[in-house]
Design a protein around this motif. Structure first.
Motif, PDB file in Angstrom:
ATOM      1  N   LYS A 113      -3.704 -20.729 -47.322  1.00 56.86           N
ATOM      2  CA  LYS A 113      -2.360 -21.329 -47.373  1.00 56.86           C
ATOM      3  C   LYS A 113      -1.983 -21.679 -48.809  1.00 56.86           C
ATOM      4  O   LYS A 113      -0.837 -21.461 -49.241  1.00 56.86           O
ATOM      5  CB  LYS A 113      -2.298 -22.576 -46.504  1.00 56.86           C
ATOM      6  N   PHE A 114      -2.933 -22.213 -49.558  1.00 56.20           N
ATOM      7  CA  PHE A 114      -2.665 -22.514 -50.958  1.00 56.20           C
ATOM      8  C   PHE A 114      -2.330 -21.249 -51.730  1.00 56.20           C
ATOM      9  O   PHE A 114      -1.431 -21.239 -52.582  1.00 56.20           O
ATOM     10  CB  PHE A 114      -3.881 -23.204 -51.567  1.00 56.20           C
TER      11      PHE A 114
ATOM     12  N   GLU B  35      -0.966 -18.513 -50.455  1.00 56.55           N
ATOM     13  CA  GLU B  35       0.379 -18.104 -50.052  1.00 56.55           C
ATOM     14  C   GLU B  35       1.453 -18.930 -50.754  1.00 56.55           C
ATOM     15  O   GLU B  35       2.452 -18.386 -51.244  1.00 56.55           O
ATOM     16  CB  GLU B  35       0.529 -18.240 -48.536  1.00 56.55           C
ATOM     17  N   ASP B  36       1.250 -20.232 -50.811  1.00 56.50           N
ATOM     18  CA  ASP B  36       2.236 -21.090 -51.479  1.00 56.50           C
ATOM     19  C   ASP B  36       2.332 -20.773 -52.965  1.00 56.50           C
ATOM     20  O   ASP B  36       3.430 -20.746 -53.537  1.00 56.50           O
ATOM     21  CB  ASP B  36       1.862 -22.556 -51.279  1.00 56.50           C
ATOM     22  N   THR B  37       1.176 -20.530 -53.571  1.00 61.66           N
ATOM     23  CA  THR B  37       1.191 -20.216 -55.003  1.00 61.66           C
ATOM     24  C   THR B  37       1.900 -18.897 -55.269  1.00 61.66           C
ATOM     25  O   THR B  37       2.715 -18.784 -56.204  1.00 61.66           O
ATOM     26  CB  THR B  37      -0.247 -20.167 -55.531  1.00 61.66           C
TER      27      THR B  37
ATOM     28  N   TYR C   3       4.133 -17.498 -53.431  1.00 61.94           N
ATOM     29  CA  TYR C   3       5.563 -17.654 -53.150  1.00 61.94           C
ATOM     30  C   TYR C   3       6.282 -18.294 -54.334  1.00 61.94           C
ATOM     31  O   TYR C   3       7.383 -17.870 -54.717  1.00 61.94           O
ATOM     32  CB  TYR C   3       5.764 -18.495 -51.895  1.00 61.94           C
ATOM     33  N   GLN C   4       5.673 -19.314 -54.933  1.00 66.82           N
ATOM     34  CA  GLN C   4       6.294 -19.955 -56.080  1.00 66.82           C
ATOM     35  C   GLN C   4       6.385 -18.989 -57.264  1.00 66.82           C
ATOM     36  O   GLN C   4       7.399 -18.948 -57.985  1.00 66.82           O
ATOM     37  CB  GLN C   4       5.498 -21.203 -56.469  1.00 66.82           C
TER      38      GLN C   4
ATOM     39  N   LYS D  71       9.116 -16.552 -56.475  1.00 67.66           N
ATOM     40  CA  LYS D  71      10.415 -17.209 -56.573  1.00 67.66           C
ATOM     41  C   LYS D  71      10.853 -17.363 -58.026  1.00 67.66           C
ATOM     42  O   LYS D  71      11.992 -17.064 -58.389  1.00 67.66           O
ATOM     43  CB  LYS D  71      10.333 -18.570 -55.890  1.00 67.66           C
TER      44      LYS D  71
ATOM     45  N   GLU E 283       3.476 -14.863 -44.472  1.00 67.16           N
ATOM     46  CA  GLU E 283       3.196 -16.296 -44.556  1.00 67.16           C
ATOM     47  C   GLU E 283       2.609 -16.792 -43.237  1.00 67.16           C
ATOM     48  O   GLU E 283       3.115 -17.719 -42.626  1.00 67.16           O
ATOM     49  CB  GLU E 283       4.466 -17.069 -44.906  1.00 67.16           C
TER      50      GLU E 283
ATOM     51  N   GLY F 120      -0.028 -20.336 -43.299  1.00 68.68           N
ATOM     52  CA  GLY F 120       0.597 -21.635 -43.193  1.00 68.68           C
ATOM     53  C   GLY F 120       0.876 -22.011 -41.758  1.00 68.68           C
ATOM     54  O   GLY F 120       0.642 -23.155 -41.331  1.00 68.68           O
TER      55      GLY F 120
END
Length: 934
Positions: free
Chosen positions: A654-655, A657-659, A661-662, A665, A687, A690
């Motif tokens: 999950k970390f 994926e978030d990284t 994504y940022q 972005k 994703e 998550g």
């Protein structure tokens, strides 16, 4: 010679002298020295020697302010001395130079513990020991051992003082906390103190492996040791009291109770000095010196001694008990004395305690004169090494044996829990191969090992980093952050990963499952079609002019008459393979039957195909097939073990994926030139992790794997999944027939043995693991714990054994129902028949004479040609009896317009009425009279 001795004794008695001696001692020696000097002076008095000893002791503080020299000069100026006996551990160069300059006799005594330490060092060298804990009875002995350690031991040493009782200094606590655990433990004490020390050791539970324990007795009273039976197979080091007393020489009783080696040395040294003083040409008078004066101040006798360069110590003859110790082999420094020290000459016997072969327990003998160990018909082999091996409970790798019903721990005779599992078998095999003993240690905090915010590790990894364990064999995965603090060896289990466990769905069994193939409205439509077709067949057969019923000339032979009952039977039997039988004769009826048969064929084919597909799909149905499907659905809840490697995996994903994504972005929003390339409608990275982590947290992670598998087994509708280590899931499947594994294994990593960074055990263990892989040992373990033959004990599922009786039991019930209904109908038919028979016996049919009208009791014959009238009794309410015309004669009988032969006889010629046809309706003017001939 005898005359000379008498003369000397006479002179001595006439001139009784005092020999003043100064003792240099260490502060730690004060208590023992004072006690021993009191006894030694009494023993000298008991010997009735002419020379008295006046002792003065100087405790050296080794301070830099010159306090030791001031005190020594004060003693010299007030008391004076004839000799200095140095018992200190380090050379006092300033005092020694002053003594030599004044011509004072100087005798240096070696440490009392040196012969014992030299002997034990030689013994441990032959044992090839690598770490030893040595426990001493008091601070003086521990201090002497510390001085010996400055020279160097051939092994790693921990020196402990058994007299220390302060928290943190207790020798029992320190031995228990020592990491790595000592290979050998030695107790240095006199016999009386040895009893007390060993009693503490035993009560603390430290005495576990006898071959690792050694008892070094510092006196001759080893026989008073009362724990011989408990110390079976322990090594003992003892002194011979008779040999010591003969070498002094002293009576044998002297070497008994109260004997110490320091006391014996002081007695022998002082006695030898007294003898030397007595035989010296010039009696060694005490020397006085004021250190502040510029010149020496001494008596005339001393001056004469110095002028003649004569030292009275040259007259000393030491006893056989005393010998000069060999110089220490160490680095040259100021603490090393240039004068060799005196020590005692002893022979130490090495053996072991045995209640069976006490006479044959001597292993070797060590002589302080020769300084070497002499073996006696035995070989000194090293004891088996001992290791503390870290592991954590994880099925099937390593787990505690529990009661299957209550779940309580099962313990051995000593009260310790019993470990089992793949890793435990591996440890046992490894200990046999490398010849070591072990203790399995589970972490007190954590499981396999995680690092906190302060960088401290817990679990198995933490124990290994802190030295609580020597190496770890557990379900330990090779992570990069773990490799920063420990070293991994070759894997013992190649690949394992994460998998999904789910319960096999419990399919609802129904005896009429075949009925569920078609919906209720379809079944009702089939019944309606059957009824409608039967009614139409009857209707067409009755009213069609071309039916066999209405067109007898076209069908002169016997044909099937489709009554309403026969029509229903025809429609029903058309669903069977043998068909409905004879079809209607009219074209309209045949067209109806043909359409009905087409309906039957299509309906049977549809039912058969749907039944096969229904049963096949039902057996092949699985709730989910992969992690992606599990993440997309919402019916099945799933979870993991809290803070486990699997839980950490999903948090890391999950970390990630978030990284990502940022990063995407920021990259897309900040694109200036190539912004068209970032014009997308779907985010290119799934994703799903998550969502998975959110679902896991909503389902509440379980405390351990046992709880997770129990939750899966409790959900019979297969609406709960457990994501865990694939090896553990497969092991649980072999033990629980209700569980199954879905999807493919992901996040694969190996299991490996871990050691401390730079450990000397790494190469040895690595080679042993490779040898076991070569011998296919790990394949045997895999076959033992993942035994697929256990699945044979599981009941076969429907996809393995076919359709069960529970699924199609309704077919047999329907057949049985038809059988029961047929038997009931048969019974009704029999009852009805008997009832009619009884009615005929009561009511007899009587023929009436046409002329007279009297009834005749004789039944008509078949050959009679006389026409008779038959009267049938009827109920009174129906009026009077009707007269029926007699049946035609057989000669004139015709069948369908054809005249029959003149005489026909059927059966025995007796006429029997046809039941059920005696009524006004059936007995009329018709040519069918309702009777038959047998």
């Amino acid at each position: 010679m005898e005359l000379l001795l008498v003369l000397l004794l006479t002179v001595g008695l006439a001139n009784s002298e005092t020999l003043k001696i100064i003792f240099w001692i260490e502060p730690v020696q004060r208590t023992e020295f004072d006690a021993d000097m009191v006894v030694v002076l009494k023993e000298l008095d008991a010997l009735r020697l002419d020379v008295k000893v006046a002792d003065t002791s100087l405790t050296l503080t080794r301070s830099e302010d010159g306090l030791d020299m001031e005190r020594f000069c004060e003693i010299l100026s007030t008391v004076g001395t004839s000799a200095v006996i140095d018992l200190t551990y380090r050379h006092w160069e300033e005092g020694y130079n002053l003594v030599r300059s004044l011509g004072i006799g100087y005798v240096r005594l070696e440490r009392i513990m040196r012969p014992f330490l030299d002997m034990f060092g030689d013994f441990m060298r032959q044992k090839r020991a690598n770490n030893v804990a040595m426990v001493f009875m008091n601070a003086r002995d521990a201090g002497e051992a510390m001085q010996q350690m400055l020279i160097g031991y051939p092994f790693r040493t921990l020196i402990l003082d058994a007299s220390q009782t302060d928290p943190g200094q207790n020798f029992l606590e320190r031995i228990r906390a020592l990491r790595p655990a000592p290979t050998y433990v030695a107790l240095f004490a006199r016999a009386a103190a040895m009893n007390g020390i060993f009693d503490k050791v035993q009560k603390a539970g430290l005495f576990q492996r006898p071959l690792e324990w050694h008892f070094v007795f510092l006196d001759t009273r080893d026989r008073v040791f009362k724990y011989r039976r408990q110390a079976e197979l322990c090594t003992r080091f003892t002194l011979s009291p008779r040999a010591i007393c003969r070498s002094m020489p002293m009576p044998d009783l002297y070497c008994g109770s109260g004997f110490t080696m320091q006391r014996a040395m002081l007695l022998n040294v002082l006695r030898s000095l007294i003898n030397a003083a007595q035989v010296s040409p010039v009696y060694p008078s005490p020397i006085y010196q004021d250190c502040n004066a510029t010149a020496l101040s001494s008596s005339s006798e001393v001056g004469e001694q110095m002028e003649e360069d004569h030292n009275w110590l040259d007259m000393v003859h030491w006893s056989n008990f005393l010998t000069y110790a060999s110089p220490m082999l160490r680095f040259q420094d100021s603490s090393q004395s240039p004068v060799p020290g005196l020590s005692f000459a002893v022979n130490i016997s090495v053996g072991y305690y045995s209640s069976e072969h006490e006479a044959k327990t001597d292993l070797a003998a060590w002589s302080s004169v020769m300084g070497e160990m002499r073996l006696l018909n035995e070989t000194i082999s090293p004891a088996r090494r001992f290791f503390r091996i870290g592991t954590a409970e994880s099925v099937p790798w390593s787990y505690l044996r529990r009661n299957e019903h209550t779940g309580e721990l099962i313990r051995d005779r000593s009260g310790a829990p019993i470990w089992e599992g793949y890793c435990v078998d591996f440890i046992i095999r490894l200990s046999q191969k490398l010849n070591f003993e072990f203790e399995i240690v589970a972490p007190e905090v954590g499981h396999m090992g995680e690092v906190n915010e302060r960088g401290e590790w817990d679990g198995v990894v933490g124990d290994l980093v802190r030295g609580e364990t020597d190496f770890a064999i557990a379900a330990l995965k090779m992570y990069s952050e773990r490799e920063e603090v420990i070293d991994f060896l070759p894997p013992y289990y190649e690949q394992t990963g994460i998998s999904i466990a789910i319960r096999k769905p419990v399919r609802k069994t129904s005896l009429f499952k075949f009925m569920t193939v078609l919906r209720l409205e379809v079944w009702l439509s089939i019944v309606a079609a059957l009824v409608g077709t039967a009614i139409m067949i009857w209707f067409m057969d009755k009213y069609s002019p071309y039916s066999s019923r209405n067109n007898r000339q076209a069908y002169p032979y016997a044909c099937r008459e489709f009554t309403l009952r026969e029509s229903f039977w025809f429609a029903l039997t058309s669903f069977t393979p043998q068909g409905g039988g004879e079809a209607p004769k009219a074209i309209s009826g045949r067209m109806l039957v043909a359409a009905y048969w087409l309906f039957v064929v299509l309906m049977l084919a549809t039912f058969t195909a749907n039944l096969a597909a229904f049963l096949t799909v039902e057996r092949m149905q699985t709730p989910v097939q992969s992690l992606e499907q599990l993440a997309r659905q919402s019916r099945i809840n799933y979870t993991v073990v809290k803070n486990s490697d699997t839980h950490q995996y999903f948090m890391n994903m999950k970390f990630a994926e978030d990284t990502l994504y940022q990063m995407w972005k920021e990259l897309a929003l900040n694109a200036s030139k190539d912004f068209k390339k970032f014009r997308i409608w779907d985010y290119p990275i799934k994703e799903q992790y998550g969502h998975i982590l959110l679902a896991i947290n909503s389902s509440l992670p379980v405390a351990d794997a046992r709880e997770g598998f129990a939750n899966v087994d409790a959900h019979e509708n297969a609406d709960y999944a457990f994501i865990h280590d694939s090896a553990e899931i497969r092991y649980e499947i072999t033990r629980n027939c209700n569980l199954t594994e879905v999807g493919e294994v992901f996040a694969e990593q190996p299991y490996a043995v871990a050691v401390q960074q730079g450990s000397h055990l790494g190469d040895e263990l690595s080679y042993a693991i490779l040898e076991l892989q070569k011998d296919r040992f790990f394949e045997e373990l895999k076959g033992k714990y993942w035994n697929q033959s256990n699945l044979r004990n599981c009941p076969l599922s429907e996809d393995q054994e076919g359709i069960t009786l529970e699924s199609l039991g309704g077919v047999f019930i329907a057949t049985l129902f038809g059988l029961v209904l047929a038997m009931m109908t048969l019974g009704m038919e029999v009852m009805y028949y008997k009832k009619k028979q009884n009615t005929l016996e009561i009511t007899q049919v009587r023929p009436l004479d046409e002329s007279s009208g009297e009834s005749s009791t004789a039944p008509p014959t078949a050959t009679s040609t006389t026409k008779q009238a038959w009267h049938i009794p009827v109920p009174e309410e129906e009026g009077k009896q009707e007269k029926v015309s007699p049946p035609p004669s057989f000669e004139a009988a015709t069948f369908r317009g054809k005249k029959l032969p003149a005489r026909i006889t059927l059966g025995d010629g007796k006429f029997k009425p046809r039941q059920g046809l005696y009524s006004r309706k059936n007995l009329g003017a018709s040519d069918s009279y309702g009777g038959y001939m047998e």
